[in-house]
Scaffold this motif. Structure first.
Motif, PDB file in Angstrom:
ATOM      1  N   GLU A  37       1.233  -1.064  -0.523  1.00  0.00           N
ATOM      2  CA  GLU A  37      -0.338   0.070   0.162  1.00  0.00           C
ATOM      3  C   GLU A  37       0.554   1.190   0.272  1.00  0.00           C
ATOM      4  N   ARG A  38       1.776   1.064   0.566  1.00  0.00           N
ATOM      5  CA  ARG A  38       2.833   2.688   0.549  1.00  0.00           C
ATOM      6  C   ARG A  38       3.621   2.164  -0.606  1.00  0.00           C
ATOM      7  N   ALA A  39       3.678   1.153  -1.026  1.00  0.00           N
ATOM      8  CA  ALA A  39       3.924   1.527  -2.600  1.00  0.00           C
ATOM      9  C   ALA A  39       3.431   2.295  -3.872  1.00  0.00           C
ATOM     10  N   PHE A  40       1.540   1.877  -3.540  1.00  0.00           N
ATOM     11  CA  PHE A  40       0.582   2.385  -4.102  1.00  0.00           C
ATOM     12  C   PHE A  40       1.303   3.650  -4.313  1.00  0.00           C
ATOM     13  N   SER A  66       2.700   9.521  -6.058  1.00  0.00           N
ATOM     14  CA  SER A  66       2.882  10.873  -5.290  1.00  0.00           C
ATOM     15  C   SER A  66       4.559  11.713  -6.079  1.00  0.00           C
ATOM     16  N   ARG A  67       4.419  10.521  -6.642  1.00  0.00           N
ATOM     17  CA  ARG A  67       5.716  10.740  -7.108  1.00  0.00           C
ATOM     18  C   ARG A  67       5.693  11.277  -8.975  1.00  0.00           C
ATOM     19  N   PHE A  68       4.345  10.113  -9.479  1.00  0.00           N
ATOM     20  CA  PHE A  68       3.955  10.798 -11.124  1.00  0.00           C
ATOM     21  C   PHE A  68       2.660  10.832 -10.573  1.00  0.00           C
ATOM     22  N   ALA A  69       2.401  12.241 -11.189  1.00  0.00           N
ATOM     23  CA  ALA A  69       0.873  13.070 -11.131  1.00  0.00           C
ATOM     24  C   ALA A  69      -0.035  12.257 -12.245  1.00  0.00           C
TER      25      ALA A  69
END
Length: 241
Positions: free
Chosen positions: A131-134, A139-142
């Motif tokens: 879930e953190r990876a998602f 957050s990195r890629f809008a």
């Protein structure tokens, strides 16, 4: 334990009208599903994208190639012990919706007693890795955080795969700065830094059924889960004292 497996839905704003019923669950908006396996450092080991949002995690698993390497004999051999019991199939941490296979370990929904409670606490904490990876991916890629604007489903799939690859490149570049595990501890003295994977021998079609039964073995699932409960308690049972 390879990592945590789960699914994420990416909203498809410009989904063709003729496909909306297929990609929309209930009264919501059309989405496309990403199935992923992530480890503690947020590295995404497996990504399967493209199924319609009406499917739940079990339906996605039926289509997923996550076990293809095992079934076709391409996966590295695995052997580990828990409470003096030997296991030869690696496993994933999952949510409660996943079946009780030897390759899936879920939390305990209503833990009774301190051992079960400690196991549920540790399992649910570790399972949040995916879930953190998602969350980090979005957050990195809008473009992944916002609804997909493309009409072409194939182009959307290429965008998702590109973002996953870039995400892993960032994780690999930053890993040395926050990794809590010294990988040299797991290397034998005579081995070099180069990766050496010992693959299984090629498997015939008849043997694939046996491997499939091994992956879905309910008895091994129950025994592994019981051994893990005991193992977690032996390692972390005195934390609350």
């Amino acid at each position: 334990m390879i990592g945590s497996i789960d699914c994420m839905h990416w909203e498809w704003k410009n989904c063709p009208t003729t496909w909306k019923g297929q990609f929309t669950r209930g009264s919501g908006k059309p989405t496309i599903v990403l199935e992923a396996v992530a480890s503690q450092d947020l590295w995404i080991w497996h990504a399967f994208f493209g199924l319609p949002g009406t499917l739940n995690d079990i339906n996605v698993l039926d289509w997923s190639p996550v076990f293809d390497d095992i079934l076709h004999g391409r996966a590295p051999k695995v052997k580990f012990k828990v409470n003096n019991h030997t296991y030869r199939v690696a496993y994933y941490l999952t949510g409660r919706i996943y079946p009780n296979w030897a390759t899936f370990i879920q939390s305990i929904p209503l833990p009774q007693g301190p051992k079960a409670e400690k196991f549920a606490e540790k399992q649910e904490s570790a399972r949040k890795d995916v879930e953190r990876a998602f969350g980090v991916l979005q957050s990195r890629f809008a473009i992944v955080r916002n609804p997909a604007l493309q009409w072409d489903k194939e182009k959307i799939g290429k965008i998702m795969r590109t973002c996953v690859i870039l995400h892993n490149m960032i994780v690999e570049n930053e890993r040395d700065g926050y990794a809590q595990i010294n990988t040299s501890e797991f290397e034998s003295r005579e081995s070099s830094r180069s990766l050496r994977v010992r693959s299984r021998d090629s498997i015939h079609v008849n043997d694939m059924l046996g491997v499939r039964r091994e992956v879905r073995d309910l008895e091994k699932h129950d025994r592994l889960k019981a051994d893990l409960v005991k193992n977690i308690w032996q390692k972390f049972g005195d934390e609350d004292e």
